[in-house]
Write a protein that holds these residues in place. Sequence first.
Motif, PDB file in Angstrom:
ATOM      1  N   ILE A  65       0.321   7.058  11.756  1.00  0.00           N
ATOM      2  CA  ILE A  65       0.636   7.932  10.725  1.00  0.00           C
ATOM      3  C   ILE A  65      -0.815   8.189   9.887  1.00  0.00           C
ATOM      4  CG2 ILE A  65       1.178   5.971   9.192  1.00  0.00           C
ATOM      5  CD1 ILE A  65       3.288   7.714   7.641  1.00  0.00           C
ATOM      6  N   GLY A  66      -0.963   9.307   9.550  1.00  0.00           N
ATOM      7  CA  GLY A  66      -2.334   9.829   8.627  1.00  0.00           C
ATOM      8  C   GLY A  66      -2.006   9.957   7.337  1.00  0.00           C
ATOM      9  N   ASP A  67      -0.808   9.429   6.931  1.00  0.00           N
ATOM     10  CA  ASP A  67      -0.193   9.607   5.608  1.00  0.00           C
ATOM     11  C   ASP A  67      -0.481   8.228   4.777  1.00  0.00           C
ATOM     12  OD1 ASP A  67       0.624  10.625   2.893  1.00  0.00           O
ATOM     13  OD2 ASP A  67       2.527  11.402   3.690  1.00  0.00           O
ATOM     14  N   VAL A  68      -0.593   8.096   3.540  1.00  0.00           N
ATOM     15  CA  VAL A  68      -0.537   6.796   2.757  1.00  0.00           C
ATOM     16  C   VAL A  68       0.853   6.478   2.598  1.00  0.00           C
ATOM     17  CG1 VAL A  68      -2.625   7.434   1.718  1.00  0.00           C
ATOM     18  CG2 VAL A  68      -0.701   8.083   0.520  1.00  0.00           C
ATOM     19  N   THR A  69       1.269   5.054   2.360  1.00  0.00           N
ATOM     20  CA  THR A  69       2.297   4.724   2.083  1.00  0.00           C
ATOM     21  C   THR A  69       2.937   4.065   0.870  1.00  0.00           C
ATOM     22  OG1 THR A  69       1.687   2.614   3.378  1.00  0.00           O
ATOM     23  CG2 THR A  69       2.983   4.374   4.338  1.00  0.00           C
ATOM     24  N   LEU A  70       1.511   3.712   0.042  1.00  0.00           N
ATOM     25  CA  LEU A  70       1.739   3.011  -1.159  1.00  0.00           C
ATOM     26  C   LEU A  70       1.980   4.027  -2.390  1.00  0.00           C
ATOM     27  CD1 LEU A  70      -1.092   0.214  -1.157  1.00  0.00           C
ATOM     28  CD2 LEU A  70       1.307   0.012  -0.756  1.00  0.00           C
ATOM     29  N   PRO A  71       2.719   3.749  -3.621  1.00  0.00           N
ATOM     30  CA  PRO A  71       2.799   4.702  -4.437  1.00  0.00           C
ATOM     31  C   PRO A  71       1.502   5.036  -5.434  1.00  0.00           C
ATOM     32  CG  PRO A  71       3.724   2.454  -5.036  1.00  0.00           C
ATOM     33  CD  PRO A  71       3.328   2.573  -3.729  1.00  0.00           C
ATOM     34  N   LEU A  72       1.429   6.063  -6.086  1.00  0.00           N
ATOM     35  CA  LEU A  72       0.342   6.196  -7.035  1.00  0.00           C
ATOM     36  C   LEU A  72       0.007   4.906  -7.937  1.00  0.00           C
ATOM     37  CD1 LEU A  72       1.282   9.818  -7.898  1.00  0.00           C
ATOM     38  CD2 LEU A  72      -0.584   8.994  -6.557  1.00  0.00           C
ATOM     39  N   ALA A  73      -1.245   4.799  -8.267  1.00  0.00           N
ATOM     40  CA  ALA A  73      -1.638   3.814  -9.231  1.00  0.00           C
ATOM     41  C   ALA A  73      -1.017   4.171 -10.542  1.00  0.00           C
ATOM     42  CB  ALA A  73      -3.031   3.562  -9.086  1.00  0.00           C
ATOM     43  N   ARG A  74      -0.810   2.924 -11.264  1.00  0.00           N
ATOM     44  CA  ARG A  74       0.039   2.808 -12.721  1.00  0.00           C
ATOM     45  C   ARG A  74      -1.099   3.616 -13.726  1.00  0.00           C
ATOM     46  NH1 ARG A  74       4.012   3.575 -14.564  1.00  0.00           N
ATOM     47  NH2 ARG A  74       4.884   2.429 -12.867  1.00  0.00           N
ATOM     48  N   PRO A  75      -2.307   3.780 -13.473  1.00  0.00           N
ATOM     49  CA  PRO A  75      -3.301   4.416 -14.591  1.00  0.00           C
ATOM     50  C   PRO A  75      -2.839   5.923 -14.114  1.00  0.00           C
ATOM     51  CG  PRO A  75      -4.465   2.829 -14.012  1.00  0.00           C
ATOM     52  CD  PRO A  75      -3.351   2.736 -12.928  1.00  0.00           C
ATOM     53  N   VAL A  76      -2.686   6.408 -12.978  1.00  0.00           N
ATOM     54  CA  VAL A  76      -2.361   7.762 -12.633  1.00  0.00           C
ATOM     55  C   VAL A  76      -1.168   8.183 -12.832  1.00  0.00           C
ATOM     56  CG1 VAL A  76      -2.334   9.278 -10.674  1.00  0.00           C
ATOM     57  CG2 VAL A  76      -4.060   7.628 -10.532  1.00  0.00           C
TER      58      VAL A  76
END
Length: 398
Positions: free
Chosen positions: A40-51
């Motif tokens: 997979i070339g996609d990320v799997t973690l959610p966006l960071a809390r500050p974002v």
Amino acid sequence: MKINQNYGNLAESYLFSTIGKKVNAFTAAHPEREVIRLGIGDVTLPLARPVIEALHAATDEMAEKATFRGYGPDQGYDFLRTALQAEYARHGVALELDEIFVGDGAKSDVGNILELFDADNTVLVPDPVYPVYVDTNVMAGRRILYASATRENDFLPMPDACVRADIIYICSPNNPTGAAYTRAQLKAWVDYANENDAVLLFDAAYERFITEPDVPHSIFEIDGAKTCAIEFCSLSKTAGFTGTRCSYTVVPMALKRGGTKLNAMWLRRQTTKYNGVSYIVQRAAAAVFTDAGRQATGEAIAYYRANAAMIAAALNEAGVWYCGGKNSPYLWMECPGGMASWDFFDYLLEHAGVVGTPGAGFGARGEGYFRLTGFGDAQKTKRAAQKLREAAAALQSR
């Protein structure tokens, strides 16, 4: 009427559709088997809390008349471009604000920048290569030359004085190979481009994964680059923005070709054909470059690096050659036992339930190699790495 006949010259890309069909057939036949994807070339973690907090705050602003915003500035809001300017300064690169253009993805800008150049220009791309570099030039009917990236040159081809090219693509750290150029190597490319009146299109999408001090984060760390290079960078992998969409392109004021500033051309192109990235996304992007945002996104990068390290350790134990994994989320391994890349794909799926990407899908020089990524779940990656080690070791001992 006439249509663009160059589209007929595009090779049909069956890479990911073929992978999907093979995996679906396998899971249908073996519903009890776990399948772990390392391709997979996609990320799997959610966006960071500050974002996320910045997204929510900006969304609330859009709900009030006093803080609502319509069309944004052509090159992006100053609050984001100023943050990007400061980020470059962290790497010793001084940029003017008007040299920075905010976009909705490096892929878009890498393709659209070609509108600045005549179709008669010759293009040089590495092989293996990210397919967008090739396909966008095929669509325009340009002549394409290939710089061979091989194990012998660590998948980092260098300039050839006998080859004359006008547009040159460099991705470092590289997708798909994970290889990264040193300062001295990039200096050779910059000198070549300046001597030949060429333009370097430098893809820095994976710069946040760099760990070694001799690997530049930006082409503009190299003396002379501002007169020959355009840089593209994305928040997709560095901050998990694959579904949020934000990037930036740097076109130096000093870059001229044909007596014309390319910065002015790109500005004219963008003001005509592009309405920019939404306000809420740009606020989210700016949060990436705060102290809290840098720390939080850095934790995600460390997570993916650790995954890559687990895969690398498995390959080391199995005695398999590979590059990448140090400054990149990608590892480019030699198929064990001299197998063809699609044969190894089938073997790994059948015997280990692990999915990667056959190197042949990235060009002729990719045959015999295989791409793996660290963009997965850590526990699944740990299991997959062990299965990969066992499968590769079995093939090596044949």
